[in-house]
Structures are given as C-alpha cells and as structure tokens.
Design an enzyme around this catalytic site. Structure first.
Site, PDB file in Angstrom:
ATOM      1  N   ASP A   1       1.019  -1.107  -0.153  1.00  0.00           N
ATOM      2  CA  ASP A   1       0.163   0.230  -0.068  1.00  0.00           C
ATOM      3  C   ASP A   1       1.054   0.933   0.445  1.00  0.00           C
ATOM      4  O   ASP A   1       1.492   1.407   0.181  1.00  0.00           O
ATOM      5  CB  ASP A   1      -1.122   0.359   1.688  1.00  0.00           C
ATOM      6  CG  ASP A   1      -1.681   0.667   0.610  1.00  0.00           C
ATOM      7  OD1 ASP A   1      -2.355   1.953  -0.178  1.00  0.00           O
ATOM      8  OD2 ASP A   1      -3.028   0.807   1.678  1.00  0.00           O
TER       9      ASP A   1
HETATM   10  C1  BGC Z   1      -5.262   3.814   0.071  1.00  0.00           C
HETATM   11  C2  BGC Z   1      -5.135   2.792  -1.164  1.00  0.00           C
HETATM   12  C3  BGC Z   1      -5.336   3.177  -2.369  1.00  0.00           C
HETATM   13  C4  BGC Z   1      -3.354   3.629  -2.520  1.00  0.00           C
HETATM   14  C5  BGC Z   1      -3.189   4.759  -3.573  1.00  0.00           C
HETATM   15  C6  BGC Z   1      -3.817   4.721   0.456  1.00  0.00           C
HETATM   16  O1  BGC Z   1      -3.537   5.400   1.184  1.00  0.00           O
HETATM   17  O2  BGC Z   1      -4.684   2.860   1.273  1.00  0.00           O
HETATM   18  O3  BGC Z   1      -6.234   2.067  -1.457  1.00  0.00           O
HETATM   19  O4  BGC Z   1      -4.915   2.663  -3.538  1.00  0.00           O
HETATM   20  O5  BGC Z   1      -3.767   4.782  -1.228  1.00  0.00           O
HETATM   21  O6  BGC Z   1      -3.690   5.719  -4.008  1.00  0.00           O
END
Ligand code: BGC
Length: 761
Positions: A229
């Site tokens: 993530d």
């Molecule tokens: C979120 C993800 C997301 C990623 C990119 C993260 O903070 O938890 O779900 O895909 O950011 O934006």
C-alpha cells in the site's frame, strides 16, 4: 513468457533489479528501455478509474472517468454478473486512460459499521465479499487489464490505520478475515495483491511473511506480484524477504540502494530479489500486451452505473406509498436532492464524466402531472438551523408526499478516519421528525456508505430507501425506484443495528495503546446477532420489493453425502405479485454439533433470479467441502466432522423459508491431538485415547474418590462432584496425586500412553 522473463533476468544488473522493485513515480513502475521492460501505470480504484493526469502528482487533476456505485451498493445487488460487466467497463476506461492495473477491489470485512472506509468494502460476510471480488476481478481482467486486491489483510479500521496492531486468533483470521481474499485469489487470479498498512499480531502487513509468502503465495498459489500500500513499507529489505515485490509509491532512491547493499553484504539472498523481479516482469509484460488508448463509451457507462445503482438500492421500509403514483405535489427536501452525494472521500475519489441531479431526474420521471417544490432542509456544514427545518415543514405540509434526501456529511464518513457514531446529524434527525409529524407520506432517501441508526425516527416515516453512495448516475436510479420503473431488488450485505452498543466489536473498537483486540472472534455481523438472539433494525440479506416471492419444493441432491462430493440444493421460487421482480435466494448452513463452537448459521451460497408475475423458476445452489468445514487451529486446517447439517434457504438471514437436513461423512483422517497437557475430558472424548486409557481410568476413578471424598461435606468431602473436577485436570496432574502408587513418573506414564495412542491411530 517464462523464457522471455528468464532471459531478461539473466541480463539484468543488480542495480536494475533493485530499481524495478520500486516505483518510478507515484503511479508508474520503473522502465528499463535497453532490456525492453516498459513502465506500467496503476491507478485507484475501486469503483472508477482515478487516473492522475501527471503521474508525478499524488492527487491533483485526475481525468474524467465514470464513478460507478461504491462497493456497499455493488454488494447489495448480490448480482455477480452485473459486477462482472462493471469490471469490463472499468477495464475499458483503464485502456482509454492508459492504465494497466486498477487498484481494487477492496475486500476487507466490515468488522464494525463505524469503519470510515466501509463504503469501499463489500460485506460483513466473507463468502459474499469473496464472490463479489472474484466477479469484479474476472470482469476487469477479461479485457487484459490488471486488478489489485486490497488491503491484505485485516485492515478493518481507519483509526491509527498505518500502525494499529490487530490482535486476532488464527481461527478468526482464517474463517472471517482471509476467506474473501482466498476466494478472489483462487477463483479470479488477480494480477496484483496490495498489502495492508497495519500490523497483524505484531507484524506490519508489509513484513508479514506468514501472510504474504506462506499463505498467499504458497498455500493459495498466488502467481502475481505483491505491491505495498502507498507508504506501507518501513524496511525495504525486510519487506522483500516477507514477500512485497513492488514498493509504491516511487521514486525511492534510498530503498533501491538498501536492496543493492543488502544483496552485496549477504543480508538478502539474490534469489529473493530475483523472485520479486520475476513476478513484476510477469505482470509488466502481460500488461504491455493490451494496447492502450482507445476511447470509452461514457454514455453507455453512465447508463450501466445507473443500472447497478438501481439494483443496489435497498428498500428498507414501505407502507405502500412506493412506487409513487404521480401525486400532484411532491415536496422534495434535502441538499442531497440537488447535490448528489454519490461517492466517498479519499483515494477512491473519482472525477466523474457527468453527475445526475436527483431533483431533475425526479422531474423527468413524472414530467407532466407533478409539481415538485424544493427546500434545503439542512446545510452542508452539518450545523443546526431551525429556519431550514421550518421552511421544509411548510413545504411538506402543503404537499401530497415529502421526499427527504439525506446525505451523511464528509465529516462523518471518509477514508482516513472512522465514524464517531452511527447517527445522522442532529439537524437531519430533527428534520425527519418535524416533516413526518405534518406529512404522513414521508419517504426517506439515504446517501451514506454504511448503516445509520433509525430507531428514533423510522416509525413516523412511510418508506425508507438506502441509496448508498450510489455513483454518478444514482440520481436517476433513485427516481427509477421511486416511480417503479425499476422494481427494487437490492438486499443488505451488512446488518443494520438498532444501536451502536449492540454491534459485535463495540467494546473492542478502535482499540487503545496501539492495539485492537478482535475479542468477538468469529462472531461478526449476523453471526453475532444470531448467537446473541439480539434484535436488529434490519438483518443481513434483507430488502423489500414491489412484488412478493414464494419458496416451495426445496430439495437436496443427496440426504447423505461425503464432504468432498458436496451437494446441490434446489428450490422453486415464484413471483406471486403483480410486477416483474428479482429475488435473491440465500443459502445458509447450520452445523448441528461440532467440537468447536460455530455460528448458528453461515452464508455458503446465493443466487439472484428474475421472475415475471406468476412465473416460477427452479434455483440451484451448489455447496462444496468448504460450505461445511471450519478451521481448526489444533489441526491448523479446514476440517469437517461427521454429522447432521441444516441447510437453511431464506429471503434474508432472518427469513428462512425452507430447511433441509443432511448427513455428512467426513473423509478426513485427522491426527490425534492428545498431548501432555490434555485433560481427562480430552482423553475420554478421543476414541483412541479412550481405548488406551479406559483400564487405568476405571481403577483411578475409585482411588480418586477416596482421595477427594465422595462429594458430600458431611461425608468428609469438600463439597464438589469429584469426577467433574477431575475432568478439567491433565492426566499428568491427576497422576501426581497418585505418584506414590506409580512405578514411573507421571510424565513418563503420560508419554507411554501417548506412544500407545500414536501406535493405534
Ligand atoms: C490507500 C489505497 C490506495 C493507495 C493509492 C492508500 O492510502 O489505502 O487503497 O490504493 O493509497 O492511492
């Protein structure tokens, strides 16, 4: 492709390999031109493509794309075919916007309705969540675009989302929090899986070898790449060892260097790096095969978004006022009627191609006959304003019907923070009460991502529609339902509780001191309300229609069967009303007797069927080994036990229409679990243990009665039932009391019994 990848790896320098494992920008991987390795672009997800125009920006300026209904709404359709079609549409938009992988779906379980990000997730039930995710992934990937199944795993809250340590026992993990991922991985083979930010039992999602390598890659056979993530990696070398192939976002020069140095100094085996490179190249080359850049049909996708929203909207209450009959004067109240609240805050936020205005859509639905008046009812900032209520009441009392469009404000629900409570705002609750006091035909239309409590106001209303964060075409979908152009067929994928304190995790949420204890274990959602026999506002699986359905003639393919063979249930469903409609048939399994406690029932199959008035269709639902199994932490595997199971076929979890009882024969040959600490009860309950121990037991029982007394105080005892007392002691402890009479030590005696058990089992 295998040969192509291996020959590229053979040509790569250590530096190039390390660079490939980190992003080049927030949204792209590192290209290596002279080796023919292209860059790969990823974008959020999950209910639309958030393609940031300049890949060096995190947030700013995303390109227009269709905002489909959010996951809560999608899941309420229970329509796997529709989700597949939506997946294909998303892929078409990815192709047009030059995106290789969409960052979704999210399958984290809704442990509590307070979860700020619940709108991005499907359900409180792992089976339903898994089926939805598998369909979504299959749909997207059928067009040559990848998905990222997220957030693996146990990312069930926003409070301290990057660091919270979720303390979860193995059985709960396996039965509740992992199966949706497992189903999606095994059934749909997502190209990528995104690891979670948080810790599970002390280990970060990005450093959890057990989750990423042992379970995901080895046990479930995941062949794609694991991406972090965004910002989840703390120690790049540790994360690579634990199975994170690609770190995002990039660039991360220091991380690349750390990997190079770790290989040079021997801290990181180059074969581990090679494995990550192999997985990344597999996906990068696969993605490159799909030619990008065609345009997509925005109008068709808007229409699809409307269809999905209409199927996901759940009719919760209806005294007969709906569908509307073109009443002369409709008072429309509430900001959400003019400014649609169709999506949630955070990384999933889409720049929509167009947005339906719910008020205008109503007018289109009843063009000639009806006067529509409008009043705000509440203000955007959630403050209290009596004047707005007074003017809404005035409008409502002069009308034939009042439609209240109420959206939960962003301050109460978004990615990044959990909800403070399950209430609408004070203004909204006061508004509902005031309007419904003067207008008996008051219809509430809710826009929110997760349940709100209603007991304070629902009785005064004529109808309630849960319209969710319904995507950009939701305004039209609401009008379709209100005027009966579409017969509602959505059912809840999560329980609506009466009160926050009734919810399963309420005393263990959001945790403290950096830890959250999943003390409710496997009893999440309806599993909890069932076992507590606790009333709820609306149960899991519930939703009304403008028609009625009858269930008859339920059958099972076999009344007695082997676990590995599974079985099929069938039931005839008849539309007994006057309009066409769709019904969601839900199949739950109840284990009558098990060694470990099990929930009273668990969803193991479902089907959605469309029926014309008077029409009957036979619905069949297969049930496999896993429908009857549970995860036994002692054996560390899914097990079945011989015995009787009830198959409950229902219109919701609280509306079971037919029951079939079947008898299962387990084909498992399980090892004996007796050990030095096993109690007398354990020994007597284990067939081999009982056989080995029985002769000693007979003798021992007499001697122990003498040692501890017969039970009655006046007979010299200490006021307890001796055998009950002994049942909870280990054999070793019991032998201690008789050590003087033993020819060997208590430990040796237990060990010799254990050896006999091993020999005989
Ligand atoms: C979120 C993800 C997301 C990623 C990119 C993260 O903070 O938890 O779900 O895909 O950011 O934006």
């Amino acid at each position: 492709m295998f040969d192509q990848i291996e020959s590229v790896i053979a040509k790569m320098t250590l530096e190039e390999k390390a660079a490939l494992c980190s992003g080049a920008s927030p949204w792209t991987t590192t290209p290596i031109e002279h080796l023919g390795i292209p860059e790969m672009t990823v974008s959020d997800g999950p209910h639309g493509v958030r393609r940031v125009a300049n890949v060096n920006d995190f947030v700013a300026g995303s390109l227009p794309a269709t905002c489909f209904p959010t996951a809560s709404c999608m899941a309420s359709t229970w329509n796997v075919d529709l989700i597949y079609t939506m997946g294909q549409a998303l892929a078409e938009e990815c192709i047009a916007l030059k995106v290789d992988v969409i960052l979704g779906p999210g399958v984290n379980i809704k442990r509590t309705p307070l979860g700020g990000r619940n709108f991005e997730y499907y359900s409180e039930d792992p089976y339903l969540a898994g089926q939805m995710a598998a369909s979504f992934i299959t749909g997207v990937q059928s067009k040559g675009v990848g998905t990222s199944l997220k957030h693996y795993a146990t990312n069930n809250q926003e409070s301290q989302r990057m660091t919270i340590n979720a303390i979860i026992d193995e059985r709960t993990l396996r039965e509740i929090y992992l199966p949706a991922f497992e189903t999606a991985v095994k059934k749909a083979k997502p190209w990528t899986v995104m690891c979670a930010y948080n810790k599970l039992n002390g280990k970060y999602g990005s450093e959890n070898h057990k989750l990423l390598v042992d379970i995901l890659k080895n046990e479930w056979g995941f062949e794609g790449l694991v991406v972090s993530d965004w910002g989840a990696v703390h120690d790049r070398v540790e994360s690579m060892k634990a199975g994170v192939d690609l770190e995002m976002p990039g660039p991360r020069e220091r991380r690349v260097k750390a990997v190079i140095e770790a290989v040079r100094s021997g801290i990181l085996d180059e074969s581990v790096l090679n494995e990550s490179v192999r997985r990344i190249l597999g996906i990068v080359f696969k993605a490159a095969k799909t030619e990008k850049g065609r345009s997509f049909d925005a109008a068709a996708h808007h229409a699809l978004a409307r269809q999905i929203a209409a199927e996901g909207i759940v009719l919760l209450k209806n005294n007969g006022i709906l569908p509307l009959k073109e009443q002369k004067h409709v008072a429309v109240i509430g900001l959400a009627a003019k400014e649609a609240h169709f999506q949630g805050g955070g990384s999933s936020h889409i720049n929509p191609t167009q947005v339906d205005n719910p008020f205008l859509e109503l007018q289109k639905a009843a063009p000639d006959t009806t006067k529509f008046s409008f009043s705000d009812g509440y203000s955007e900032d959630a403050s209290f304003n009596q004047d707005l209520i007074d003017s809404a009441v005035k409008e409502a009392s002069a009308a034939d019907v009042a439609l209240l469009y109420l959206a939960l404000p962003e301050s109460k629900e978004s990615e990044g923070y959990d909800r403070p409570d399950l209430d609408l705002t004070l203004q909204q609750v006061t508004l509902i009460k005031a309007v419904s006091a003067v207008q008996q035909n008051t219809v509430i239309i809710l826009n929110n991502g997760a349940p709100v409590v209603m007991s304070e106001w629902i009785d005064g209303t004529a109808a309630v529609l849960e319209a969710w964060m319904m995507g950009q075409a939701g305004g039209g979908a609401i009008a379709d339902i209100l005027y009966g152009k579409v017969n509602p067929s959505g059912k809840l994928a999560e329980t609506f509780p009466l009160r926050l304190v009734d919810t399963p995790a309420s005393i263990n949420f959001p945790g403290e001191n950096g830890e959250v204890r999943y003390g409710e274990g496997i009893f999440i959602g309806y599993r909890y309300y069932d076992v507590k026999e606790a009333p709820v506002q609306f149960p899991f699986g519930y939703g009304l229609s403008y028609t009625t359905f009858n269930y008859t003639n339920s059958k099972v393919s076999a009344s007695s069967f082997k676990d590995v063979d599974g079985l099929t249930i069938s039931v005839d469903v008849t539309n007994t009303g006057k309009v066409a409609g769709k019904e969601i048939v839900q199949v739950f399994v109840h284990d009558r007797k098990s060694k470990l406690v099990r929930p009273p029932k668990e969803l193991k199959g479902f089907a959605k069927v469309e029926l014309q008035p008077g029409e009957t269709k036979t619905v069949t639902v297969p049930l496999d080994f896993r429908a009857f199994a549970y995860f036994h932490p002692g054996y560390n595997q899914w097990i079945t036990e011989d015995g009787e199971f009830d198959i409950l076929i229902g219109a919701s979890s609280n509306d079971i229409r037919c029951v079939q009882t079947v008898s299962l024969q387990s084909t498992l040959n399980l090892p004996c679990l007796l050990n030095r600490e096993s109690t007398l009860r354990d020994w007597l309950e284990d067939p081999t243990g009982k056989r080995v121990f029985e002769p000693i037991y007979q003798q021992m029982a007499k001697q122990m009665q003498a040692t501890f007394g017969a039970g009655e105080e006046d007979e010299g005892g200490i006021g307890m039932e001796t055998m009950n007392f002994l049942m909870e002691l280990s054999l070793r402890d019991i032998f201690y009391f008789q050590e003087a009479n033993l020819s060997m030590s208590p430990e040796d005696l237990v060990d010799s019994l254990l050896a006999q058990v091993k020999q005989q089992s």
